[in-house]
Design an enzyme around this catalytic site. Structure first.
Site, PDB file in Angstrom:
ATOM      1  N   SER A   1       7.437 -22.349 -17.640  1.00 58.04           N
ATOM      2  CA  SER A   1       8.489 -22.892 -18.495  1.00 58.04           C
ATOM      3  C   SER A   1       7.901 -23.823 -19.546  1.00 58.04           C
ATOM      4  O   SER A   1       7.093 -24.697 -19.240  1.00 58.04           O
ATOM      5  CB  SER A   1       9.514 -23.657 -17.650  1.00 58.04           C
ATOM      6  OG  SER A   1      10.504 -24.243 -18.456  1.00 58.04           O
TER       7      SER A   1
ATOM      8  N   GLU B   1      19.203 -25.249 -20.261  1.00 56.48           N
ATOM      9  CA  GLU B   1      18.916 -25.597 -18.865  1.00 56.48           C
ATOM     10  C   GLU B   1      20.130 -26.257 -18.226  1.00 56.48           C
ATOM     11  O   GLU B   1      20.818 -27.072 -18.857  1.00 56.48           O
ATOM     12  CB  GLU B   1      17.715 -26.533 -18.771  1.00 56.48           C
ATOM     13  CG  GLU B   1      16.409 -25.871 -19.187  1.00 56.48           C
ATOM     14  CD  GLU B   1      15.199 -26.773 -19.037  1.00 56.48           C
ATOM     15  OE1 GLU B   1      14.070 -26.258 -19.133  1.00 56.48           O
ATOM     16  OE2 GLU B   1      15.372 -27.983 -18.818  1.00 56.48           O
TER      17      GLU B   1
ATOM     18  N   SER C   1      16.103 -20.529 -20.063  1.00 57.99           N
ATOM     19  CA  SER C   1      14.770 -20.742 -19.512  1.00 57.99           C
ATOM     20  C   SER C   1      14.441 -19.588 -18.572  1.00 57.99           C
ATOM     21  O   SER C   1      15.196 -19.268 -17.659  1.00 57.99           O
ATOM     22  CB  SER C   1      14.733 -22.071 -18.745  1.00 57.99           C
ATOM     23  OG  SER C   1      13.460 -22.271 -18.178  1.00 57.99           O
ATOM     24  N   GLY C   2      13.296 -18.935 -18.807  1.00 56.24           N
ATOM     25  CA  GLY C   2      12.897 -17.791 -17.999  1.00 56.24           C
ATOM     26  C   GLY C   2      13.297 -16.457 -18.590  1.00 56.24           C
ATOM     27  O   GLY C   2      13.094 -15.417 -17.963  1.00 56.24           O
TER      28      GLY C   2
END
Length: 1095
Positions: A154, A380, A104-105
């Site tokens: 996100s 995550e 994520s990111g």
């Protein structure tokens, strides 16, 4: 030296170890070289800043390029997938999929947008569908993305975008969505936010619209944690809201649908502010302070306040056919459950609506190719990981397995089967982890469904079940704690999950009375959402009918748990991806603080390890990524031998390869083994032959056309010679006849003269008798000769064609009176085509008169830039010698739409203006929709039109503000006043309002489009009764259209229970003011008592 030290392909590294790999990526990152190849796999490091490598000029360079000629880029992946789909590379036409993976990111969402943009550039066919597809991403981002501690944007859902192609042009798209994180609507952890749309809506909606939807100060809403952004962020959100609204207009959402959707979102926010208090019987009731919020929620949801209150506080059960209601003490959970389900249904409806609007409009038997782009939530690992994180990480495990299967498992298995010498490369196989989740009947998801089926089961029971079943499993760890916790060892590391709420989220049930309440809502959209069924993959399937009885298959379909739906949707996704040619993009997150120009070596190295990039480099360097069978290879490349009817066997393959200069390939027992770069070298050989074939075709066609031209020229000369000879013979015959007639006339005159002389000689002599005096004859008037000028024969003038402009073969039609013989030789007259063209023009005129006239006029007058239905040539003649940016708008002659013509920098430009199904106007190729043509023109006086970005300046065709320069409109406007005044005299009573602006314009346009000599009174043949009915209907339509065009917005769409919402908002404000006054009074009393005590 820089080229040597910073290789673009990591498979070419001479030394392969973790230190060298990290050093190369770090040095490339510091020089803003964020893309690197591993063979045909792209590694992308998120720069967390804007880079100029995505400009239009860069995109043009990556169209049909060779991989070695340009640096690594995300555009190169899009180009490779597109060319492979068309069959221009090593394989024939085949469906493709692009898999984007990473934390994520790491930049997956941005990569998806760039891939979509470049693919739309590659297939650009002057279609508005391309812009509509590009607008889907910002729309889904607003409703499905949120700020988390790891990523400001996100994705809280997964999506698989299927682009459908016919040949090289896109024909439609479909979105598959996976597991929206609905719990975020009612709860966000520290440092996180709700879904973007709530903030965009509250920042971008005007004060007037806030009153309409029932929205107050954002800090009052519990579902937003009472927080809102700073001024700079609020301005950004305001711009984002305008973009989302435009995206919905571009895709095709109706205005009433948008209003209903925003009202439901406002209702969700109001629902969160309903609080409860305990009664004497330990039951809970709605507190007095939140009665206003209850009333507001009921109005926004379109239901009765009493019914909503019962649904929140009572449980309905059926006993022996009798409904029994009981009070319960779970109101807060039920309130949040309603909010989550309502938002989830809205999101599902948006996806369903997008799929409906973007569905391919082709015959069912037309075969379409496909490119799929997977943008799914990244791995995550938060401080507290819940049910959503479990599903997200399971999806990432499935993607990792797909990657391993294609890169390692399948490839090395074929080496062994085909007898290829190969040193096995070990990799981290995550199949045991998938088995831990998916195995029946003792997998984690199966046990979760089993426990969810028991109403009395708890989350602790579920964890105890896991501990007893998997305590010896290598990827499961038992956690001893009073909180229900357990740990899974994922491919990317250990993750500890908090099982609190697992069973409730997996059930995701809706109480029957709540569903029935919303099905009977007066808000059509809410009724549709709760009458819809849910498919096995969790997809919302709206029904056509608004109301459905309770005895439907909803309950049987809804028995599928969330976990079971997600499991099934992943299986369907994997099936699609395994049947397509994969392209991989591995996204890397450089640091956790989301700062540019910073790279955390440990974080990057961890990602490289668990993604298996070291092993990937090794297998791409030493392995053979392309492995066609003998038949596939010989079918594709037998043209290289230039010999027909080659057998599709091994010998043919060897002959083909020996004719090339390829090296490094191997031959197995049933297939060939090639390095990843061999595909491009073979494609280059085919391209060379393709160019040669093109030259041969060009010369052959030129020779054929030349031969035909000479034969046509000879025939024309022969006909002209024959015509001349025929004319000479006719002229000679005519002269001979004239001489003969002259000779006969003279003989007749001579005979008459002789006869008169003979009669005169026989007459007796007599005295002369005086004759009466004759009256002098008056001069005869000259006869007026009406000379009809013969139309001049204009040769057809070809016009330049371009995808960016409206293209027509000729502006002046060929005259049908051309000499018959020549016309038959050159081009036969196609009667059907002429009829079809006339029919299209008639239909366009009817469409304009029925749907556009009243929208285009104000007070019975046309805008100064409107010129009716004129040709392209007439438009260019009007714009000659006009200043730069002078423009006009005309009606399309063969389509239902308009054309904007304006004087450009070097030529007159023409752009098609389309009217979408929702009534919005869009210039073809632009990404902005407008509510009217006037708004469109006004907008482009400030923002240039793509791609030349030239502004509209002055309208063409006006000598002054009252009199249009165009002759037809001038005559038409001058005649309108007299006709309307005479109409008013004839009908002074009931029909006095016929002289309205809209009706006058209707009659004006009727005369404007009437052919010369036609009867303008189209209703003269109707009986008086039908005339009155038609007049009344037209007056009503004119009034409705006038109201729709009224800039005051009196007839704009409103929420169905808008009065109730306004009353509720006033009640809330009064209660708030009352509490504030009480606080002031109490603080004043406390202050005075303190002063007295102090004294």
């Amino acid at each position: 030296m820089m080229e040597e030290n910073l290789p673009e392909d990591l498979a070419n590294l001479s030394e392969l170890d973790e230190k060298t790999l990290l050093e190369v990526l770090t040095r490339r990152f510091t020089q803003n070289l964020i893309y690197t190849y591993i063979g045909d796999i792209l590694v992308a490091i998120n720069p967390f800043k804007y880079l100029s490598i995505y400009e239009k000029a860069v995109s043009e360079r990556y169209k049909c390029h060779e991989k070695k000629s340009l640096p690594p880029h995300i555009f190169a992946v899009a180009d490779r997938a597109y060319q492979s789909m068309l069959g221009r590379l090593a394989t024939g036409p085949k469906n493709q999929c692009i898999v984007i993976s990473g934390e994520s990111g790491a930049g997956k969402t941005e990569s998806t947008k760039l891939l979509l943009r470049h693919i739309m550039e590659l297939c650009k066919a002057n279609s508005q569908l391309e812009q509509q597809i590009l607008q889907v991403n910002p729309l889904l981002e607003a409703f499905g993305n949120a700020q988390t501690v790891m990523n400001d944007n996100s994705s809280r859902f997964g999506k698989y975008i299927q682009l459908r192609f016919q040949n090289s042009s896109v024909k439609g798209a479909k979105i598959n969505e996976y597991l929206l994180e609905k719990s975020r609507v009612v709860h966000q952890d520290e440092g996180e936010q709700n879904f973007h749309i709530f903030y965009f809506m509250l920042a971008g909606i005007s004060a007037e619209d806030k009153e309409i939807y029932g929205l107050l100060d954002p800090t009052r809403y519990r579902y937003l944690n009472g927080r809102f952004g700073q001024d700079g962020m609020v301005q950004t959100w305001c711009v984002k809201y305008a973009e989302v609204s435009n995206a919905m207009d571009m895709v095709g959402f109706e205005e009433q649908e948008k209003v209903d959707m925003m009202t439901i979102l406002a209702g969700i926010l109001s629902l969160g502010n309903i609080t409860f208090e305990t009664t004497d019987s330990d039951a809970l009731k709605v507190s007095e302070a939140s009665r206003g919020w209850l009333k507001a929620t009921a109005g926004q949801f379109g239901v009765q306040e009493e019914d909503l209150l019962k649904s929140l506080t009572c449980t309905t059960s059926m006993t022996r056919g009798e409904a029994i209601q009981r009070l319960h003490n779970q109101q807060q959970g039920r309130r949040d459950s309603i909010a989550k389900v309502a938002y989830g249904r809205v999101f599902g409806w948006i996806v369903s609506k997008v799929n409906e609007l973007l569905a391919p409009k082709v015959d069912w038997d037309v075969e379409l190719n496909e490119i799929g782009i997977l943008d799914i939530f990244g791995f995550e690992n938060f401080a507290v990981n819940r049910f959503e994180q479990l599903c997200i990480n399971l999806a990432n495990e499935q993607l990792q397995y797909f990657f391993n299967h294609h890169i390692f498992l399948m490839e090395q298995k074929e080496y062994k089967e085909e007898g290829i010498t190969w040193e096995t490369i070990t990799y981290k196989d995550n199949k045991p982890i998938l088995d831990l989740f998916l195995t029946k009947p003792i997998g984690i998801l199966s046990l979760l469904d089993e426990q969810s089926a028991f109403p009395q089961a708890t989350d602790r029971d579920f964890v105890d079940k896991l501990n007893s079943k998997f305590k010896t499993a290598p990827n499961f760890e038992v956690v001893r704690n009073h909180t229900p916790l357990f740990t899974i060892v994922h491919y990317a590391g250990k993750v500890q999950y908090n099982a609190s709420g697992f069973l409730e989220k997996n059930r995701d049930t809706i109480p029957a009375n709540i569903r029935e309440l919303f099905i009977n809502s007066v808000t059509p959209l809410l009724s549709v959402l709760f009458a819809a069924t849910i498919s096995r993959t969790g997809t919302l399937m709206p029904r056509k009918a608004k109301l459905q009885a309770a005895e439907d298959n909803f309950n049987s379909t809804r028995k599928q748990s969330v976990g079971a739906q997600f499991k099934h949707s992943l299986a369907v996704l994997m099936e699609k991806m395994f049947a397509a040619g994969p392209h991989f993009v591995r996204c890397i997150k450089p640091n956790r603080s989301k700062q540019p120009d910073q790279l955390d070596s440990k974080l990057v190295m961890d990602q490289l390890r668990y993604n298996g990039l070291m092993e990937t480099i090794r297998i791409r360097r030493d392995g053979f990524s392309w492995r066609p069978t003998f038949r596939e290879f010989s079918e594709r490349y037998n043209i290289l031998l230039l010999k027909p009817d080659l057998p599709l066997d091994k010998s043919s393959c060897m002959s083909i390869l020996n004719s090339t200069e390829l090296s490094g390939w191997k031959c197995g027992s049933s297939r060939l083994f090639f390095k990843y770069w061999h595909q491009e070298e073979l494609a280059r050989l085919l391209e060379r032959l393709g160019r040669a074939a093109l030259v041969i075709q060009k010369n052959f066609r030129a020779r054929i056309c030349r031969r035909r031209y000479l034969s046509l020229l000879t025939e024309i000369r022969r006909q002209r010679q024959a015509q001349r000879e025929r004319e000479e013979r006719e002229e000679e015959e005519r002269r001979r006849q004239q001489l003969e007639e002259e000779r006969k006339r003279r003989l007749e005159e001579e005979r008459k003269r002789r006869l008169e002389v003979e009669q005169e000689n026989l007459r007796p002599a007599s005295p002369p008798v005086p004759l009466p005096r004759k009256k002098k004859p008056e001069p005869r008037p000259r006869s007026v000769l009406t000379v009809v000028p013969k139309p001049s024969q204009l040769a057809p003038v070809p016009r330049p064609r371009s995808k960016l402009f409206e293209a027509t073969p000729f502006d002046n039609e060929l005259n049908e009176n051309v000499h018959l013989d020549v016309s038959l030789v050159l081009q036969p007259i196609d009667e059907e085509r002429i009829k079809e063209k006339h029919l299209k023009k008639t239909n366009t005129i009817r469409w304009f008169k029925e749907t556009q006239v009243r929208k285009l006029t104000r007070d019975g007058e046309f805008p100064s830039w409107f010129h009716g239905m004129i040709t392209r040539r007439q438009a260019e003649d009007l714009l000659i010698n006009k200043p730069l940016g002078c423009f006009l708008v005309r009606v399309g002659q063969s389509r239902e739409g308009f054309t904007l013509s304006f004087s450009g920098a070097d030529r007159c430009r023409h752009y098609m203006v389309e009217m979408q199904s929702n009534g919005k106007y869009v210039i073809l190729g632009e990404d902005r929709a407008h509510s009217s043509l006037t708004d469109l023109v006004q907008y482009h006086t400030q923002v240039g039109i793509k791609p030349f970005m030239e502004l509209l300046t002055v309208p063409c065709g006006q000598m002054c503000d009252q009199e249009p320069d165009y002759e037809e409109l001038k005559a038409f406007t001058s005649s309108s006043s007299s006709s309307s005044s005479s109409s008013a005299v004839e009908h002074p009573t009931e029909d006095q309002d016929m002289d309205t602006g809209s009706q006058k314009v209707h009659l004006q346009m009727q005369r404007l489009f009437l052919p010369p000599g036609g009867n303008s009174n189209t209703e003269s043949h109707k009986p008086p009764v039908l005339k009155r009915i038609s007049d009344r209907r037209r007056r009503v339509e004119a009034q409705m259209e006038h109201k729709e065009d009224d800039p005051t917005g009196e007839t704009r769409p409103f929420p169905r229970l808008y009065p109730s919402i306004r009353l509720a908002m006033r009640e809330i404000q009064q209660i708030q003011q009352h509490f504030q006054d009480q606080i002031k009074v109490s603080s004043g009393k406390a202050s005075s008592s303190w002063k007295r005590t102090d004294a």
